[in-house]
Design an enzyme around this catalytic site. Sequence first.
Site, PDB file in Angstrom:
ATOM      1  N   GLY A 195     -14.923 -14.316 -22.638  1.00  0.00           N
ATOM      2  CA  GLY A 195     -16.179 -13.707 -23.084  1.00  0.00           C
ATOM      3  C   GLY A 195     -16.092 -12.215 -23.292  1.00  0.00           C
ATOM      4  O   GLY A 195     -16.797 -11.677 -24.138  1.00  0.00           O
ATOM      5  N   SER A 255      -6.334 -21.431 -23.545  1.00  0.00           N
ATOM      6  CA  SER A 255      -6.858 -21.957 -24.808  1.00  0.00           C
ATOM      7  C   SER A 255      -6.796 -20.819 -25.824  1.00  0.00           C
ATOM      8  O   SER A 255      -6.489 -19.681 -25.492  1.00  0.00           O
ATOM      9  CB  SER A 255      -8.290 -22.445 -24.639  1.00  0.00           C
ATOM     10  N   ILE A 271     -12.409 -18.781 -27.888  1.00  0.00           N
ATOM     11  CA  ILE A 271     -13.592 -19.642 -27.985  1.00  0.00           C
ATOM     12  C   ILE A 271     -14.743 -18.790 -28.539  1.00  0.00           C
ATOM     13  O   ILE A 271     -15.204 -19.017 -29.646  1.00  0.00           O
ATOM     14  CB  ILE A 271     -13.945 -20.257 -26.618  1.00  0.00           C
ATOM     15  N   SER A 293     -14.426 -15.258 -28.244  1.00  0.00           N
ATOM     16  CA  SER A 293     -13.882 -13.904 -28.443  1.00  0.00           C
ATOM     17  C   SER A 293     -13.091 -13.812 -29.748  1.00  0.00           C
ATOM     18  O   SER A 293     -13.031 -14.761 -30.526  1.00  0.00           O
ATOM     19  CB  SER A 293     -12.979 -13.542 -27.272  1.00  0.00           C
ATOM     20  N   ASP A 317     -20.231 -21.664 -25.195  1.00  0.00           N
ATOM     21  CA  ASP A 317     -19.324 -22.218 -24.187  1.00  0.00           C
ATOM     22  C   ASP A 317     -20.185 -22.788 -23.047  1.00  0.00           C
ATOM     23  O   ASP A 317     -20.368 -22.140 -22.015  1.00  0.00           O
ATOM     24  CB  ASP A 317     -18.385 -21.095 -23.683  1.00  0.00           C
ATOM     25  N   LYS A 339     -20.440 -13.923 -21.033  1.00  0.00           N
ATOM     26  CA  LYS A 339     -20.999 -15.246 -20.728  1.00  0.00           C
ATOM     27  C   LYS A 339     -21.902 -15.213 -19.500  1.00  0.00           C
ATOM     28  O   LYS A 339     -22.877 -15.955 -19.405  1.00  0.00           O
ATOM     29  CB  LYS A 339     -19.858 -16.250 -20.527  1.00  0.00           C
TER      30      LYS A 339
END
Length: 503
Positions: free
Chosen positions: A168, A194, A197, A199, A256, A288
């Site tokens: 985030g 990962s 998402i 960012s 998310d 987030k």
Amino acid sequence: MRATVKILDAYTDRYSIFINPEDAKAAKLHPDDLVKIESGKRSIYGSLVISSFVQPGEVGVSKDVLQLYHLSEGEVVEVVPAGTPESVRYIKKKMHGEKLRKVEIEAIVRDIVDRKLRDIEISSFVTALEINGLDMDEIAALTIAMAETGDMLDIDRKPIMDVHSIGGVPGNKTNILVVPIVAAAGLTIPKTSSRAITSAAGTADVVEVFANVTFSLDEIKRIVEKVGACLVWGGALNLAPADDITIKAERALSIDPTGLMLASIMSKKYAMGSQYVLIDIPTGKGVKVETIDQARALARDFIELGKRLGQYVEVAITYGGQPIGHTVGPALEAREALSALMTGKGPGSLIEKATGLAGILLEMGGVAPPGAGKRMAKEILESGKAWEKMKEIIEAQGGDPNIKPEDIPVGDKTYTFVAPTSGYVTAIHNRAITGIARAAGAPEDKGAGIELYVKVGEKVKEGDPLFTIHAENEARLEQAIVYARRTEPIRIEGMVLQRIGNI
Ligand SMILES: O=P(O)(O)OC[C@H]1O[C@H](OP(=O)(O)O)[C@H](O)[C@@H]1O
Ligand SMILES: O=c1cc[nH]c(=O)[nH]1
């Protein structure tokens, strides 16, 4: 209908199955219908594309289908409509705010992995979770289902450490420093990340700039057994495979959902066999988690979930009120992370955060006495041992260990914003910074992003440079400039904040 397989030189990322318009009409099939190819004992699902790319009597498959299932050119198969899977009913249940049973969650995850659920249904599931959430029983069931529908890594070493950020905050290249510091102290840390998402660059996007991140589980095992660590992309493995599929929907919506985030992170940790897990919760405006109370509640959920999975979890609530370091975007962040590892020096926020997190892991893993972890982490970084370990990781992952940060290419289409007035930097807006870097093309365009010249609290004079946008093409640069003009990413204020006249 019976049809002969034709392998198409197309990659749609939507598991597309092509049939000719004549066949579609006869079989009463419509565009985007879920169809099933029956080949021997296997059933292969995909979305229908009606096209004359294939002749009557042929069924075309895109290359992404072949990544999941082997089909041979010329093979004769049966193509039938697949109907709506039962799991769609469970997704609707969650849309209406009802609690899902374990078997229902398992069915959804299984159908995501088998591609019985199409993108539209997966986005509906993600949206339903964003709106209605999951309780801890549902989260635990989702986590285990996500892990158990994939492979598990079995490394014969103890203890297995791990670190994961909920993300985030822009510029969060921190774990690229944490992993080699911890491994240089002799601990094992097989880190999967990962891609981005919400960012402009996930850790996997940044590492990919200077090393491969896509490996099979066997390859990861070899890398970790050799150098004690890795920094790889979780989505490349058949490790919690539903995760990367749901992340695609999350990325498109830039959301998310908390329950899914817990399951996404912890399913990967569970599948990697991690025993001691540190979770980083960046907290601040425009990320987030915005308040310490929310961060504490989330920390409790991570710890409780860890207990249910048999893992020892600690949480670090970290400052997320402005970007970490001075760069945002894959290549720019790769430069900054590698330079900090090489020299042991860098922006205070990056060094403080990385050594703070690494210090907690050193204490959790028993190699540093309580209270001494951060100092030990700093020594490892400053002595060059972390850089030596990083070079081993880069080499094991097929990169060039003699890489120099300045050799990493960054977007050469640039525009610099300057201070409109003298004063102090009173805010850097995380969401605006991320939005600009994404508009410039990050994370897909590795060279796109932002270089920041100021941080909150610093004094600036009118005309001083504030930040430079980097892009790989002019159109993207223009879009990023327009976005930046609309959003005021950096606020400069003098000592007079407002002037109010007659009221
Ligand atoms: O900031 P956004 O894109 O929402 O979050 C995604 C990022 O957060 C996590 O970071 P890490 O791998 O623990 O460093 C993920 O793996 C990913 O790189
Ligand atoms: O890996 C991650 C990180 C943040 N959020 C997720 O959903 N997954």
